[in-house]
Design a protein around this motif. Sequence first.
Motif, short mmCIF file in Angstrom:
data_model
loop_
_atom_site.label_atom_id
_atom_site.label_comp_id
_atom_site.label_asym_id
_atom_site.label_seq_id
_atom_site.Cartn_x
_atom_site.Cartn_y
_atom_site.Cartn_z
N LEU A 137 0.84 -1.20 0.00
CA LEU A 137 0.00 0.00 0.00
C LEU A 137 0.88 1.24 0.00
O LEU A 137 2.01 1.22 0.50
N PRO A 138 0.39 2.35 -0.56
CA PRO A 138 1.14 3.61 -0.48
C PRO A 138 1.40 3.97 0.98
O PRO A 138 0.55 3.76 1.85
N LEU A 139 2.58 4.52 1.25
CA LEU A 139 2.93 4.90 2.61
C LEU A 139 2.46 6.32 2.90
O LEU A 139 2.07 7.06 2.00
N SER A 140 2.52 6.70 4.16
CA SER A 140 1.98 7.99 4.59
C SER A 140 2.95 9.12 4.28
O SER A 140 4.12 8.91 3.92
N ASP A 141 2.48 10.35 4.47
CA ASP A 141 3.33 11.53 4.26
C ASP A 141 4.49 11.57 5.25
O ASP A 141 5.46 12.29 5.01
N ALA A 142 4.38 10.82 6.35
CA ALA A 142 5.44 10.82 7.36
C ALA A 142 6.65 10.00 6.94
O ALA A 142 7.73 10.14 7.51
N HIS A 143 6.49 9.15 5.94
CA HIS A 143 7.59 8.28 5.53
C HIS A 143 8.51 9.00 4.55
O HIS A 143 8.07 9.78 3.71
N ARG A 144 9.81 8.69 4.67
CA ARG A 144 10.80 9.24 3.76
C ARG A 144 11.75 8.12 3.35
O ARG A 144 12.11 7.27 4.17
N CYS A 145 12.16 8.14 2.08
CA CYS A 145 13.08 7.12 1.58
C CYS A 145 14.12 7.76 0.68
O CYS A 145 13.79 8.50 -0.24
N TYR A 146 15.37 7.45 0.96
CA TYR A 146 16.49 7.90 0.15
C TYR A 146 17.15 6.69 -0.51
O TYR A 146 17.41 5.68 0.15
N MET A 147 17.40 6.77 -1.81
CA MET A 147 18.15 5.75 -2.52
C MET A 147 19.20 6.43 -3.40
O MET A 147 19.00 7.55 -3.87
N ASP A 148 20.31 5.74 -3.62
CA ASP A 148 21.29 6.25 -4.57
C ASP A 148 22.08 5.10 -5.17
O ASP A 148 22.01 3.96 -4.70
N ILE A 149 22.82 5.41 -6.24
CA ILE A 149 23.71 4.44 -6.87
C ILE A 149 24.80 5.21 -7.59
O ILE A 149 24.54 6.29 -8.15
N GLY A 150 26.01 4.69 -7.56
CA GLY A 150 27.11 5.31 -8.29
C GLY A 150 27.22 4.76 -9.70
O GLY A 150 26.77 3.65 -9.99
N THR A 151 27.82 5.53 -10.57
CA THR A 151 27.97 5.09 -11.95
C THR A 151 29.10 4.10 -12.15
O THR A 151 29.21 3.48 -13.21
N ASN A 152 29.96 3.93 -11.13
CA ASN A 152 31.11 3.02 -11.25
C ASN A 152 31.05 1.89 -10.23
O ASN A 152 32.08 1.45 -9.73
N GLU A 153 29.86 1.41 -9.94
CA GLU A 153 29.72 0.36 -8.93
C GLU A 153 29.79 -1.02 -9.56
O GLU A 153 29.04 -1.34 -10.48
N VAL A 154 30.71 -1.83 -9.03
CA VAL A 154 30.84 -3.22 -9.45
C VAL A 154 31.11 -4.06 -8.21
O VAL A 154 31.64 -3.58 -7.21
N SER A 155 30.74 -5.34 -8.28
CA SER A 155 31.09 -6.27 -7.21
C SER A 155 31.01 -7.68 -7.79
O SER A 155 29.97 -8.08 -8.31
N GLY A 156 32.14 -8.40 -7.72
CA GLY A 156 32.16 -9.72 -8.32
C GLY A 156 31.81 -9.65 -9.79
O GLY A 156 32.30 -8.78 -10.52
#
Length: 258
Positions: free
Chosen positions: A186-205
């Motif tokens: 379900l959509p979350l409330s106005d009280a919720h906040r979410c931050y996401m990011d990703i780098g352009t040079n990210e590698v692993s294995g």
Amino acid sequence: MSITEIALSLPMNQQRRTLRIYRPPEVTTDVALPVIYMHDGQNVFSGASASFGKGWDVHLALHEVGLQAMIVAIDSPDDPMDRYDEYAPWTDDALLMRTAYPSHRTTIGGNGKAYMEWIIHDLKPYIDSHYATIPTDTTMIGSSMGGVISLYGLFAYPEVITRVAALSTAGWANFSSLLEFIERSLPLSDAHRCYMDIGTNEVSGPMTENDYLHTNEVISAAVRQKVEQMQYSVIEDGIHHETAWAKRMPDVLRFLFS
């Protein structure tokens, strides 16, 4: 910097796990603070305990932005395979491919639901009963696989977790299951906040920059449909390392607590 270390057992595997607890020294013990739960706790503060020799220095980021908050950093398992088990709510083939070096395991992942249940129903009540906290003000922050489990926690327990930051999320892990889980939420409330990011040079294995960029773009778009207060950043030349996450942490905290 004063860190309190305690050890608790996780019920799903009876592993002893170190918690590193920090309260700003200028705040007296009776002042109730919001609590930030962080994964890979050995990497959260000093490089002395960090897996790769560099910590996030989160206490310095708190000071830089003038945020009075309590940090509860949960160490990840010593065995990388156990870490994948713990931070992945579901098993999938991508985890087996990522961890393709010799192993006796035929499945990886799947303990994330039990791990998050332990945080919500055991660890958080323990912290709230032993320290002065604001029980309704709970944040969760993680990177890589820690981002996967943090996003899961936001949508599994929105009544408890109000803010989440998922840095450099290993979006290729549990991709289809996590995406479906978010889309069905379900959509979350106005009280919720979410931050996401990703780098352009990210590698692993074997995972390439495109694996990280594509999966994060898709997952962040799904999150944006559910969380009005959401920020997704693509970091030019950003790499998959604690040094990058430490550098971004002040801005992450500014967004979450603005």
